[in-house]
Design an enzyme around this catalytic site. Structure first.
Site, mmCIF file in Angstrom:
data_model
loop_
_atom_site.group_PDB
_atom_site.id
_atom_site.type_symbol
_atom_site.label_atom_id
_atom_site.label_comp_id
_atom_site.label_asym_id
_atom_site.label_seq_id
_atom_site.Cartn_x
_atom_site.Cartn_y
_atom_site.Cartn_z
ATOM 1 N N GLU A 122 -9.231 -0.893 8.073
ATOM 2 C CA GLU A 122 -7.952 -0.971 8.750
ATOM 3 C C GLU A 122 -8.119 -0.635 10.220
ATOM 4 O O GLU A 122 -7.590 -1.314 11.089
ATOM 5 C CB GLU A 122 -6.942 -0.024 8.096
ATOM 6 N N GLN A 140 0.838 -1.196 0.000
ATOM 7 C CA GLN A 140 0.000 0.000 0.000
ATOM 8 C C GLN A 140 0.875 1.250 0.000
ATOM 9 O O GLN A 140 1.782 1.371 0.828
ATOM 10 C CB GLN A 140 -0.871 -0.029 1.271
ATOM 11 N N GLY A 141 0.649 2.162 -0.897
ATOM 12 C CA GLY A 141 1.434 3.405 -0.955
ATOM 13 C C GLY A 141 0.585 4.609 -0.607
ATOM 14 O O GLY A 141 0.087 5.305 -1.490
ATOM 15 N N TYR A 142 0.380 4.830 0.696
ATOM 16 C CA TYR A 142 -0.443 5.961 1.141
ATOM 17 C C TYR A 142 0.428 7.028 1.828
ATOM 18 O O TYR A 142 0.616 8.124 1.330
ATOM 19 C CB TYR A 142 -1.522 5.500 2.122
ATOM 20 N N SER A 143 0.960 6.686 3.007
ATOM 21 C CA SER A 143 1.665 7.680 3.826
ATOM 22 C C SER A 143 2.933 8.179 3.153
ATOM 23 O O SER A 143 3.589 7.463 2.395
ATOM 24 C CB SER A 143 2.064 7.065 5.165
ATOM 25 N N SER A 157 4.559 -1.630 4.237
ATOM 26 C CA SER A 157 5.013 -2.758 5.054
ATOM 27 C C SER A 157 5.584 -3.930 4.276
ATOM 28 O O SER A 157 6.544 -4.535 4.699
ATOM 29 C CB SER A 157 3.917 -3.227 6.006
#
Lengths: 394, 351, 394, 351
Positions: free
Chosen positions: C241, C123-126, C158
């Protein structure tokens, strides 16, 4: 590090002790009348044991300020258990203000009768709508001829029903910015248009009052400082009040009472002090009190020794000290269990029911004199130079 | 699977809530608390709604509901700081007297008999207090017995036997506490005639369990009201030209209270459900429920007062009635420390 | 109140138990290879024990959603100790998102290989500059011909080093308001221009990565939803989440390990469980866990029974659950004293050093997935309808 | 009356602070911590400033300063999370060996001898560990002994007698802990030759007292650094278009940390001063000082990490070195619970 006050001060301490020993008989007790109390106050002033640094021109003893001497006097009177100098908001707050910013006429007129106990004051600052945001106060005074005409309401006025006079913040410049529209007025509580209502609090006692003003007329010259400068006048002494809250010596004395209680009281046949969970909580409190007492020594030292900075140590006293006391009184209640519930006219109360009343009163102090939230704002902004919250967009 | 209130339970809750809102607002509570009145009129009103009969079986003249219904009523009485002998007379006494004194149970259900509870010394005897039995006579002292207006008292001896004593047979003195919405008294027994109700300590413990659940529910209700009042006050009160509810510090205080109290609602439901249906889980759940809610309640009582600022400290708003009710519930029938100790014992984790 | 799931579900539970008993041998262990794990995953899908409600057109089992069935499956696999369905952000977050807002082509292309374990996602969010304020993210994608050209950096990714593909929030409309300028892209981690750096955290392990993008070129059609709608796309599953954090069953299992530990470990010759102060802390935690478990039952019930409202109960889970776990792990360390310090390659560690690593990791969870401060904002604003902070004046 | 640092003390503090800032920044600490290096070069540098000789009397080759100076140095070492055998070798050992082994003391002062401390089992023996003496031979096991690079160990037996053992006479294994800035080891004694230093438990306790004060000072310094980092990070870090330092929640977290830690400074000063000048107050003050600062330190470690958000959790900022140092200090030489128990005993409030 030198924790002693030195030989010179030990001599001074002996003098104070001697005075107390020789005058113990004259000191008033809780059964004495007002005249005896005033007489004792005069004796104390004459000997320099109260109003010590107030110039003799204004009725004081006229000594030069000496923090250690003041502390020794306070310690010795507290230890001896006899009545020290009178307190009250007139003596502790108004007199220093007048000496700082009052005019000569005001000093001559008000200081002497105040310190001698002939003139009792109350403070008119907070309003129902102006608590944390004191400067938003709305009680207003309008000039009519050579008199102010005051309308509005004050709250948390602790000795209003006993006071001869009031020192009061009022809005005199409605068009100025909020901190610049306030003036500091003095007037007699006998002035027509003043109504006092006792304010019962959660302890069940009226420790405070509400005071209502309806067209109260006050001579124009009874202002301290100039018009619109009342905020600065009041702030010249607000720090004083904050310093009085959170005193670690009072906490220590309560802790010692709690230890005595725990040695006496039993829970299901076992002494409370032998209950490991309560004992651990007790020891935690003792550690916290110790920390605050040493913190207090550091503050004293910084006032005596140039170059020592204890500004952070000072900023945190009210926050930590009031929370600590609240926790301490709460532990006593838990230790007592059901007996901790006894209150008022109940022969089973312990220490005159003070564990409960102080548990509540200390919560009042957490809120009063700048709530814990305001204290944290102050610590972070003044102590840590963190930014104020941004002004909201309109 | 349904872990929530049924429609019937919600209707019951609504009707009692309406009565308390309309008939016993804070002004009425004040009158009782300041001794202009006693709680008899309130209890009469609740009797008309069937509250004293709530958990008494139908064939004994009751409504025949269970511990969950009792808990939601107790929660409401806490929410409204209602003065009443609900926990002692309507809940603990019928449990203890079941099958022993059906005559009295019928009178309780009818609202014509009140029974006080004197369990304190059997839980943790205070210095010089304690009750012992010899034949059908009691001697000793019981403190903080519930209900000064009771007709009888259920008295637990030091060894947790249950006796019934007529109020007029015993020396009774009012004991003032911080919580003026309840009455407690000192009972002095001097070879006082008493009727043995049970010498099985399990009977004592069953009555105690439900009393503890009720006190927990009362604190849940009182705590919820304090949060509601704090949130609503914060939205109205303006300082620095904005409602204080928009300050992060105030918001977070309210969030922390909510985060603490909200799970307590499920805990009370579960403990009450377990009381009726899961006997093996009852006692441990009960100990933890009362202990945990007492701790959360203490935090909520303090924090919601702080949100009110000076007004919270005054008698004007009257918030202190809830503060003191929570404080009372904390100590009565077992303090949190004692309950946690008992929880450990029940699991074989303490001697 | 009815705490049972009913006869029908007990039959279902028996079926699950039977399946587990009959297939125990085929389940992969920690020593199995990837192929065995994928084979097991296919068996589970075929039998409806994972990907249960995903339509069979996309490779799932195609059952209608049933919360209780899902819970029974989870409970039985957890109890049996054998491997249940695969996890990971692709399966738990991307697949539900695609099923909700993806187009038909995307569903057909990505869902099946993802749930079968052939396609692993990260996941590429933050971003370093976009944490609590995620919508301020700055990784940008510029359209060049029929490709997006991506530059920027992600953090807290992660499984980046194991992932085949990434689902990623990027700013595509620099002139739009911040929540309206974001798009949701999917691309292969093999695309040139991607650099992965392991991010070691306080536990001493690289649980996360940083991912850097330099002119990464991605076909235009690999977007989910429309340009500028990425924020809404991501939020369609963010609640998922938050629900995963603060699980009270995990806390209960840790508490039971702690009880075992305290019954075994001695302090100066005395069993830790016999230390009343530690025991009292243990019991406090047991009470808190009990409260959270019943709270969880209430949430489940509200999803099963129309008209039950557990929205507040749900909002508080992450805040309470992570703080609770942190406190619990901290108690174990205190109980162990010096032994609680043992870490890493030390034969004296207890429970494989997990008390320390979890004490730190749970602090990470207090911060991650919406810090405790953000949680309190959410509880007060959404749960208590308190106003948002006013927008600052510019 | 002066309760504060003298000019000389401030100068000492400044010079050591300058050295640590310039020569042992976090990057150097990382190298030691990740085992590319040991702490010998750092200790050599500190030796050039006279630190190993700090409290050793001048006639024994030392600088002749007192516990207050030792505490402010320990605070600095905590502030910079400096790896060094300061507490064991420079402070506890010279106190314990005074008048017994002046030769070793001179070597300590010269920086050529390091002495580790193995007191753990005499404070609270762990399962299967413990040391006993027979004649001049030791047997048993000591865990978490300070300093893997020591030349000798001061070992306390279960009955608090002090023995000196040469490092090469004992089986020694590294014990990894969370705090990579310190080393601890397992010592296995098997009829190991040892020299009796004292069988007066007061000698053990004097060395323990000053060790505890030093650990408290170390936590004070480490906590202060964590607050400083949190405040400074909060002022720089922007979210929602403003520095997070302008959010009331973040401000209040920093205020609470400060309110907790600031009094600890006075507490450390007082405990150190008492150690040299107020013998009757030393032990109680010491117990409370280490216990109280350990609790405050735990809160500061957690809260300052939270202020940093995700960055606080990474190794990038390295905040965890302070977090773990505080965690290490909390358990070593007596946990808070044990110290409070001891405080109660000292006042006759516990058996």
């Amino acid at each position: 590090m030198d924790l002693s006050f030195g030989a010179e001060y030990e001599t001074f301490r002996t003098e104070v002790k001697d005075f107390i020993a020789n005058n113990r008989e004259s000191a008033p007790t809780s059964r004495s009348n007002a005249a005896a109390a005033k007489q004792w106050q005069k004796t104390l002033i004459e000997n320099g044991y109260t109003a010590r640094t107030i110039p003799d021109a204004y009725g004081g003893y006229g000594a030069k300020p000496d923090i250690i001497q003041s502390r020794i006097i306070a310690e010795e009177f507290a230890d001896s258990g006899i009545q020290g100098g009178m307190g009250g908001q007139g003596i502790s707050m108004l007199v220093p203000t007048l000496l700082e910013v009052g005019n000569e006429e005001q000093k001559l007129k008000f200081v002497k009768p105040t310190i001698e106990g002939d003139m009792v004051w109350c403070q008119g600052y907070s309003e129902p709508g102006a608590g944390s945001d004191l400067a938003s106060l709305r009680t207003n005074a309008v000039m009519d001829g050579d008199e102010w005409v005051i309308n509005g309401q004050k709250i948390w006025t602790s000795t209003a029903h006993l006071a001869d006079w009031i020192f009061c913040l009022v809005r005199t410049e409605p068009d100025a910015k909020k901190h610049h529209g306030i003036s500091f007025l003095l007037f007699s509580m006998d002035t027509p248009g003043i109504e006092i209502r006792p304010l019962v609090d959660m302890t069940g006692v009226a420790n405070f009052n509400e005071v209502f003003f309806t067209d109260v007329r006050v001579p124009a010259h009874q202002i301290v400082g100039n018009r619109g400068q009342g905020w600065q006048v009041a702030n010249s002494i607000l720090g004083h009040e904050r310093d009085m809250l959170g005193n670690p010596d009072a906490a220590l004395s309560r802790l010692n009472s709690l230890i005595e209680l725990m040695q006496k009281e039993t829970i299901a046949g076992e002494k409370a002090i032998d209950h490991p969970v309560f004992r651990d909580r007790l020891m935690q409190l003792q550690g916290r009190i110790m920390a605050m007492r040493f913190n207090d020594m550091r503050i004293l030292s910084s006032r005596l020794n140039e170059g020592q900075d204890a500004s952070l140590a000072r900023l945190i006293v009210k926050l930590q000290g009031t929370e600590l006391r609240h926790d301490l009184e709460g532990l006593a209640i838990d230790v007592l269990g059901e007996l901790g519930l006894a209150y008022g006219d109940n022969e089973y109360t312990r220490n005159n029911g003070t564990w409960q009343s102080q548990y509540m009163y200390q919560l009042g102090l957490i809120i009063g004199g700048g709530t814990s939230q305001i204290q944290k704002n102050i610590i972070s902004e003044r102590g840590l130079e963190m930014p104020r919250e941004p002004r909201p967009a309109q | 699977m349904e872990f929530g209130l049924s429609q019937e339970q919600t209707l019951l809750q609504d009707s009692v809530n309406r009565f308390l809102n309309e008939q016993v607002p804070l002004d009425e509570v004040r009158k009782v608390a300041t001794a202009d009145k006693n709680d008899k009129a309130v209890w009469q009103g609740l009797a008309e709604l069937g509250i004293p009969a709530l958990i008494i079986p139908e064939d004994k003249g009751g409504v025949g509901l269970g511990a969950v219904e009792a808990a939601i009523i107790s929660e409401l009485l806490g929410y409204h700081v209602t003065p009443s002998p609900f926990i002692s007379s309507a809940i603990m006494a019928p449990i203890a007297l079941a099958g022993k004194r059906d005559d009295l149970i019928a009178n309780i259900a009818a609202g014509t008999c009140r029974i006080g509870i004197a369990f304190g010394e059997a839980i943790a005897a205070k210095d010089k207090a304690g009750v012992s039995a010899s034949g059908n006579k009691l001697s000793g002292l019981s403190l903080f017995a519930l209900d000064i207006d009771a007709d009888y008292y259920l008295v637990a001896t030091n060894d947790q036997q249950l006796y019934l004593v007529a109020a007029d047979a015993v020396e009774r003195k009012n004991m003032a506490t911080i919580d003026l919405t309840r009455t407690t008294c000192e009972l002095v027994f001097d070879n006082t005639a008493a009727e043995l109700i049970s010498n099985d300590t399990e009977d004592f413990n069953r009555a105690l369990d439900i009393g503890r659940i009720m006190l927990a529910a009362d604190t849940l209700g009182a705590g919820q009201n304090m949060i509601d009042q704090a949130v609503s006050y914060a939205k109205e009160r303006e300082q620095f030209d904005r409602p204080i509810a928009s300050f992060q510090a105030v918001k977070h205080m309210c969030a922390e209270m909510t985060a603490g109290l909200e799970p307590c609602r499920s805990m009370v439901w579960y403990a009450a459900h377990a009381y009726d249906h899961l006997p093996e889980e009852t006692r441990l759940t009960t100990c933890h429920t009362k202990a945990h809610i007492s701790e959360v309640g203490k935090f909520v009582a303090k924090t919601s007062t702080e949100v009110h600022g000076g007004m919270g400290f005054t008698d004007l708003v009257g918030l202190h009635y809830w503060f003191k009710r929570i404080g009372f519930n904390r100590q009565l029938l077992g303090s949190p420390e004692l309950l946690r100790q008992q929880a450990a014992k029940l699991q074989g984790l303490a001697a």
